[in-house]
Design an enzyme around this catalytic site. Sequence first.
Site, PDB file in Angstrom:
ATOM      1  CB  CYS A  71       1.421  -3.134   7.229  1.00  0.00           C
ATOM      2  SG  CYS A  71       1.117  -1.775   8.354  1.00  0.00           S
ATOM      3  NE  ARG A 110       2.673  -4.535   1.636  1.00  0.00           N
ATOM      4  CZ  ARG A 110       1.776  -4.329   0.683  1.00  0.00           C
ATOM      5  NH1 ARG A 110       2.144  -4.445  -0.568  1.00  0.00           N
ATOM      6  NH2 ARG A 110       0.535  -4.017   0.974  1.00  0.00           N
ATOM      7  CD  GLU A 123       8.576  11.254 -10.561  1.00  0.00           C
ATOM      8  OE1 GLU A 123       7.561  11.676  -9.988  1.00  0.00           O
ATOM      9  OE2 GLU A 123       9.135  10.200 -10.229  1.00  0.00           O
ATOM     10  CD  GLU A 148       9.299   9.585  -3.395  1.00  0.00           C
ATOM     11  OE1 GLU A 148       8.499   8.744  -2.998  1.00  0.00           O
ATOM     12  OE2 GLU A 148       9.785   9.572  -4.533  1.00  0.00           O
ATOM     13  CE  LYS A 180       7.659   0.614  -5.304  1.00  0.00           C
ATOM     14  NZ  LYS A 180       8.283   1.775  -5.966  1.00  0.00           N
TER      15      LYS A 180
HETATM   16  O1  M6R Z   1       1.690   2.184  -6.589  1.00  0.00           O
HETATM   17  P1  M6R Z   1       1.240   3.530  -7.070  1.00  0.00           P
HETATM   18  O2  M6R Z   1       1.851   3.905  -8.362  1.00  0.00           O
HETATM   19  O3  M6R Z   1      -0.259   3.652  -7.112  1.00  0.00           O
HETATM   20  O4  M6R Z   1       1.762   4.531  -5.980  1.00  0.00           O
HETATM   21  C1  M6R Z   1       1.470   5.900  -6.042  1.00  0.00           C
HETATM   22  C2  M6R Z   1       2.371   6.676  -5.119  1.00  0.00           C
HETATM   23  O5  M6R Z   1       2.211   6.258  -3.799  1.00  0.00           O
HETATM   24  C3  M6R Z   1       3.838   6.541  -5.516  1.00  0.00           C
HETATM   25  O6  M6R Z   1       4.055   6.933  -6.837  1.00  0.00           O
HETATM   26  C4  M6R Z   1       4.720   7.397  -4.590  1.00  0.00           C
HETATM   27  O7  M6R Z   1       4.504   8.747  -4.837  1.00  0.00           O
HETATM   28  C5  M6R Z   1       6.180   7.011  -4.762  1.00  0.00           C
HETATM   29  N1  M6R Z   1       6.828   7.051  -3.498  1.00  0.00           N
HETATM   30  C6  M6R Z   1       6.899   7.911  -5.685  1.00  0.00           C
HETATM   31  O8  M6R Z   1       8.260   7.669  -5.756  1.00  0.00           O
END
Ligand code: M6R
Length: 611
Positions: free
Chosen positions: A2, A27, A484, A491, A606
Site C-alpha cells: 500500500c 506498492r 531467478e 512474475e 514492490k
Molecule cells: O525489497 P526486497 O528486496 O526486500 O524485496 C524482496 C522481494 O519481495 C522481491 O525481491 C520480490 O521477490 C520481487 N518481486 C522480485 O522481482
Amino acid sequence: MCGIVAYIGHREAYPVILKGLKRLEYRGYDSSGVALINNGLRVFKKQGKVAELEETLVGKDLHANIGIGHTRWATHGEPCDRNAHPHVSRSGKLAMIHNGIIENYMQLKQDLVKKGYEFTSDTDTEVLLNFIDDIHSNNGGELEEAIRIALKRVVGAYVIVVIDEDHPDTLIAARKGSPLVIGIGKGEHFLASDASPIIEYTKEVVYVNDYELAIIKSDELILKNLGNEKITPFITKLDMELAAIEKGGYDHFMLKEIFEQPNTIFDCLRGRLDAANGSITMSGIQQYAEQLTTASRIIIIACGTSWHAGLIAEYIFEEVTRIPVEVEYASEFRYRNPIVNKGDVIIAISQSGETADTLVAIESAKEKGAIILGVVNVVGSSIARTSHAGAYTHAGPEIGVASTKAFTAQLAVLTMMALKIGYLKGTLPEKRYMHLLTELNDVPEKVGAALLNKENIERIALKYKDATDALFLGRGYNFPVALEGALKLKEISYIHAEGYPAAEMKHGPIALVDNKLPVFFVATKDSFHEKVLSNMQEIKARKGKIIAIVSEGDDAANSLADDLIVVPYADELIAPIINAIPMQLIAYYIGVAKGYDVDKPRNLAKSVTVE
Ligand code: M6R
C-alpha cells in the site's frame, strides 16, 4: 504494501496526492482513494488502478489544501470500492489511510460491535479508525491523545494518517513497522510511503521512526513519542533526482531499469573497487573486519530476488572466505526459533529496505546479539537503519515491481564484501584476488555487451511466449541464476516456471519434459560446464526445447540447443551478474508480447511491508 500520500499547505492538495499515488502505485494497485477537506470532508474511492479513480473524478470540485490518498494492496477484504481507503469513522468526521496490518482487529471489532458500531468494509483499517473514533468521542479532548491511546492497544504494523473535518488545518500521522517520510516545504508538508512523491517539491525530509506520532500543520511539524514527549525531528537531505523516477523515453520502467544496469553496477563499484591497486573500500565492512574474518558462520536473510542474490553470495563467500554460510528465507527464519548467538554475523539483503519479514527477522536476531550488516538499496529505509553497518547498493530508485537492477547491484556489493573478507582473512590468494577484482571491474562493460543481444532475445521470447510451463536449469553459481530466471518469468508473464540445479532435474522434474517444454539452461563456461552439457543431452533426448545461455566463443552447446543466447565470458564467480541480463529480458519481452502490465504484475507489490 500500500502506498500513502498526504498533503497540507498552500497548493491544491488533489493534484499533489494524485501524482504521488501514481508514483507509489508499485506498492499496490488494486484500488485507490482520496479524502479532502474543504467545507466538509469528501471521500472518493475506486477499485482498480489510480488512473481509474482519476477518470471518475474528472469534472468534480476537488478544491482543498489538505488531503490524504491511498493506493491499496489488499490484505483484509477483497479489492473493491468499499474496502478501498480512505475509510471514514462512524462520526463521519474522521478519515484515515493505513499501510500495514492490525493483527488484533477482530477483538477490537467485536468490542466496537457491542457498542453499536457497524462496519461498511472488511478491513482492519476501518476497525482501527472507529476504535480511535470511540476513544475520541468518549474522552473528548484532542484527537492526537485518542490516537495515542488507541495505538498503545494495537498489535501489528501501521502507518496511519488521519484528518478531522473539525480541524482542517492538521494532519496526524503515526508509524510502527511501515515506512513514512515527511517532506518539509515552505509553508507546506508532504507525507508519503517513500520519497518519490515528495522529491519534486522539496529535498528536506524527516524519516519517522517506529512509535512516533507527527502532528502536522502547513508551517509546523511536531514529532512526539507515544508517551506524549516531544522529539526533535532529524532532517535529512534527499540524494535523488526527479529523472531517476521517470521512464526517460522507455516504454516501461522495467526495460529502463534493465538497460540502466551498466551504469548502476558502475555506480555501485565506484569509489569502492580499485582493481589497479588491489583494494576494496567498504567502511561498513572494515568496521566489522575483525568479527567478519573470525566469524564461525554467516547467515544471510532475504526474500524473493534478494534471497536469490543471497544464494549466489553463499557460493562466493564459501569459496573465498571458507566461512560456512546459511541462506534463510526471512519469513521462515523468524518463526522457527533459530539459533542465533552473540556475535553471529547476519547479512540482510533487501532492495526496498522495508520488507517486513526481513526487518522483523533482523530485529529479533539483533536482540540476541547478532551483528547485522545490511545490503540495501533504499537509503534511510528501515532495514538500513536497523543494521549495525552495511553497504548501500546505489542502484537508484527501482520502480518496476520485478527486481532487476537492484539484483545485479546486490551481487556486485556481496561479491566485493566476500572478496574483501577473503583477502583480509588470507583464504583468497593474492593472484586470484587481483584477477577477480579485474573481472568485477569489467562487469559494467560486459553487461552492456549482453544487452546488445536484445533483438535475439526478443525473437526467442516471441517464439516461446505461448508456453504454459518452463524450466530453468543451472549448476553451481548459475543455479540461483536459474531460480531467478524462473521467478522473473512467473512474475511478469504468468507462465508457470521452475528453477532447478541442472542435475536435480532427473530426480523428478524431467517427467515434465516433452516437445513443447522450453528449458532454459544457464550454461556459461565454468567448472560445471561438461556436466551441464550432459544434462542438456538428457533434455534433448526427451525432445525438450533447449534455450542455452552460453559464453562468447564457446560452441559446445550449438548442436544441442534450439536457441542460443551468447553473453561475454566472465570468471564463474562473477558470471551470474552478466547471466541475469538475458533472464530479465526474456521475461520482459514475453510479458509485453502477452499484453501484460510488466511494471505492475497482477497480485504483486514492490514493497512487501506485511508479514
Ligand atoms: O525489497 P526486497 O528486496 O526486500 O524485496 C524482496 C522481494 O519481495 C522481491 O525481491 C520480490 O521477490 C520481487 N518481486 C522480485 O522481482
